[in-house]
Design an enzyme around this catalytic site. Structure first.
Site, PDB file in Angstrom:
ATOM      1  N   GLY A 212     -27.446 -35.642  -3.517  1.00 24.79           N
ATOM      2  CA  GLY A 212     -27.173 -35.659  -2.071  1.00 24.79           C
ATOM      3  C   GLY A 212     -25.679 -35.779  -1.805  1.00 24.79           C
ATOM      4  CG  HIS A 213     -23.642 -39.393  -2.835  1.00 26.52           C
ATOM      5  ND1 HIS A 213     -24.496 -40.111  -3.639  1.00 26.52           N
ATOM      6  CD2 HIS A 213     -23.449 -40.164  -1.741  1.00 26.52           C
ATOM      7  CE1 HIS A 213     -24.790 -41.262  -3.065  1.00 26.52           C
ATOM      8  NE2 HIS A 213     -24.174 -41.330  -1.910  1.00 26.52           N
TER       9      HIS A 213
ATOM     10  CD  GLN B 266     -21.982 -49.718   5.001  1.00 27.40           C
ATOM     11  OE1 GLN B 266     -20.847 -49.273   5.203  1.00 27.40           O
ATOM     12  NE2 GLN B 266     -23.008 -48.919   4.717  1.00 27.40           N
TER      13      GLN B 266
ATOM     14  N   GLY C 164     -24.100 -37.056   5.611  1.00 26.64           N
ATOM     15  CA  GLY C 164     -25.433 -36.503   5.407  1.00 26.64           C
ATOM     16  C   GLY C 164     -26.344 -36.785   6.586  1.00 26.64           C
TER      17      GLY C 164
ATOM     18  CG  MET D 144     -32.109 -36.897  -4.039  1.00 29.07           C
ATOM     19  SD  MET D 144     -30.964 -36.007  -5.079  1.00 29.07           S
ATOM     20  CE  MET D 144     -32.130 -34.982  -5.953  1.00 29.07           C
TER      21      MET D 144
HETATM   22  P1  AMP Z   1     -23.982 -43.654   0.889  1.00 32.28           P
HETATM   23  O1  AMP Z   1     -23.330 -43.641  -0.453  1.00 32.28           O
HETATM   24  O2  AMP Z   1     -25.437 -43.996   0.843  1.00 32.28           O
HETATM   25  O3  AMP Z   1     -23.211 -44.447   1.908  1.00 32.28           O
HETATM   26  O4  AMP Z   1     -23.953 -42.161   1.406  1.00 32.28           O
HETATM   27  C1  AMP Z   1     -22.739 -41.461   1.524  1.00 32.28           C
HETATM   28  C2  AMP Z   1     -23.000 -40.188   2.278  1.00 32.28           C
HETATM   29  O5  AMP Z   1     -23.955 -39.394   1.572  1.00 32.28           O
HETATM   30  C3  AMP Z   1     -23.585 -40.431   3.681  1.00 32.28           C
HETATM   31  O6  AMP Z   1     -22.976 -39.528   4.601  1.00 32.28           O
HETATM   32  C4  AMP Z   1     -25.041 -40.122   3.484  1.00 32.28           C
HETATM   33  O7  AMP Z   1     -25.701 -39.692   4.660  1.00 32.28           O
HETATM   34  C5  AMP Z   1     -24.976 -39.002   2.460  1.00 32.28           C
HETATM   35  N1  AMP Z   1     -26.255 -38.881   1.762  1.00 32.28           N
HETATM   36  C6  AMP Z   1     -26.945 -39.876   1.140  1.00 32.28           C
HETATM   37  N2  AMP Z   1     -28.107 -39.406   0.660  1.00 32.28           N
HETATM   38  C7  AMP Z   1     -28.165 -38.091   0.980  1.00 32.28           C
HETATM   39  C8  AMP Z   1     -29.124 -37.050   0.776  1.00 32.28           C
HETATM   40  N3  AMP Z   1     -30.265 -37.275   0.141  1.00 32.28           N
HETATM   41  N4  AMP Z   1     -28.840 -35.825   1.244  1.00 32.28           N
HETATM   42  C9  AMP Z   1     -27.676 -35.587   1.916  1.00 32.28           C
HETATM   43  N5  AMP Z   1     -26.739 -36.516   2.146  1.00 32.28           N
HETATM   44  C10 AMP Z   1     -26.971 -37.755   1.689  1.00 32.28           C
END
Ligand code: AMP
Length: 294
Positions: A36-37, A61, A147, A184
């Protein structure tokens, strides 16, 4: 790939890139990276150069009873993934770089952050917007990538960017899913094998909503019922909320109209997972039925 740990050095490198008229792209993350990242990185690579990715597990957060201490951290592994993905700069500041002693400023987007995730996690979005604004100030990107997995967060960040006339354009990218549909998430690592199997019920419930909407159903109470009936088939799943909201105002709607989001948060054991379905309903008579994006 250059790895930077200090705010001043990051600012200098980004400033140099801008001075050369390069288009800086930025992907903020909390690490424990997955596909996803990396999809956000790919989007950034298509449109910008240099691409900066931040890894910062933001203490502000997380609520006091949340998983800040045990949030997965694996900088060496993440670094390898980002290097192979063609990232130019990894910005990984320690907490004291982002929050030096005496730090006392916060930014919050009124209203949009009080509902849904904000109601269950008070102060969460204030922590997110504060760190994202600071990161955007440090990196100074032309485009920043988020995301749709965290749909409320993306909506709030867009609002902040608009309200504060930020230079960065906020780009929201599709949800990347596992083969069984589970979105993910770094938190999927917490799931036991049995919980991991159970977690696919989130996707199945949204898929049922999609089918229900495809039959022409526009009454949101009925759509929520169809989701809850699927969630109820999984004994390990405990829903926090299932809500259908207008994608712009995030207010609950009673009929599907325009662009809506179906948002859910479900506990599987001790792990809290979120997911959503984007629904676009055309008002134009004779136009195609609703478009659902999982
Ligand atoms: P995080 O590390 O969880 O803070 O996520 C960092 C970025 O990755 C945020 O903009 C999330 O929305 C995006 N993100 C996390 N999981 C996914 C996914 N499965 N598909 C697309 N983007 C994602």
């Amino acid at each position: 790939m250059e790895v930077i740990h200090t705010v001043e050095w990051m600012k200098q490198v980004a400033r140099q890139a801008r001075d050369q008229c390069r288009l800086v792209g930025f992907v903020p993350t909390m690490g424990a990276l997955h596909a996803g990242h990396l999809s956000l990185v790919e989007a950034a690579r298509r449109e910008t150069s240099p691409v900066v990715v931040s890894i910062f597990v933001n203490p502000r957060q997380f609520g006091p009873a949340e998983d800040y201490a045990k949030y997965p951290r694996d900088l060496d592994h993440d670094r390898g993934l980002l290097e192979r993905a063609g990232v130019d700069v990894l910005f990984a500041p320690p907490p004291e770089e982002m929050y030096p002693a005496g730090f006392c400023t916060s930014v919050s987007v009124e209203g949009l952050g009080d509902r849904l995730e904000g109601r269950v996690r008070p102060g969460h979005f204030r922590g997110v917007t504060t760190v994202v604004l600071k990161l955007l100030e440090i990196v100074g990107p032309r485009f920043a990538y988020f995301g749709r997995k965290d749909a409320q967060q993306a909506r709030i960040i867009r609002q902040m960017a608009r309200d504060l006339a930020l230079d960065a354009e906020i780009s929201v990218c599709p949800i990347v899913r596992e083969p069984d549909g589970l979105a993910m998430s770094s938190r999927n690592r917490y799931l036991s094998p049995e919980e991991r199997r159970a977690a696919a019920v989130l996707y199945r419930s949204l898929d049922r909503a999609r089918q229900t909407i495809a039959t022409g159903e526009r009454d949101t109470v009925r759509v929520v019922e169809s989701i809850r009936s699927v969630l109820a088939t999984e004994p390990l799943a405990v829903p926090d909320y299932v809500e259908i909201v207008d994608a712009d105002s995030l207010e609950t709607v009673i009929r599907l109209r325009g662009t809506c989001l179906i948002l859910l948060a479900v506990r599987i054991g001790k792990t809290r997972l979120i997911d959503n379905l984007l629904v676009e309903v055309s008002d134009v008579p004779g136009a195609a039925a609703a478009r659902c994006v999982l």
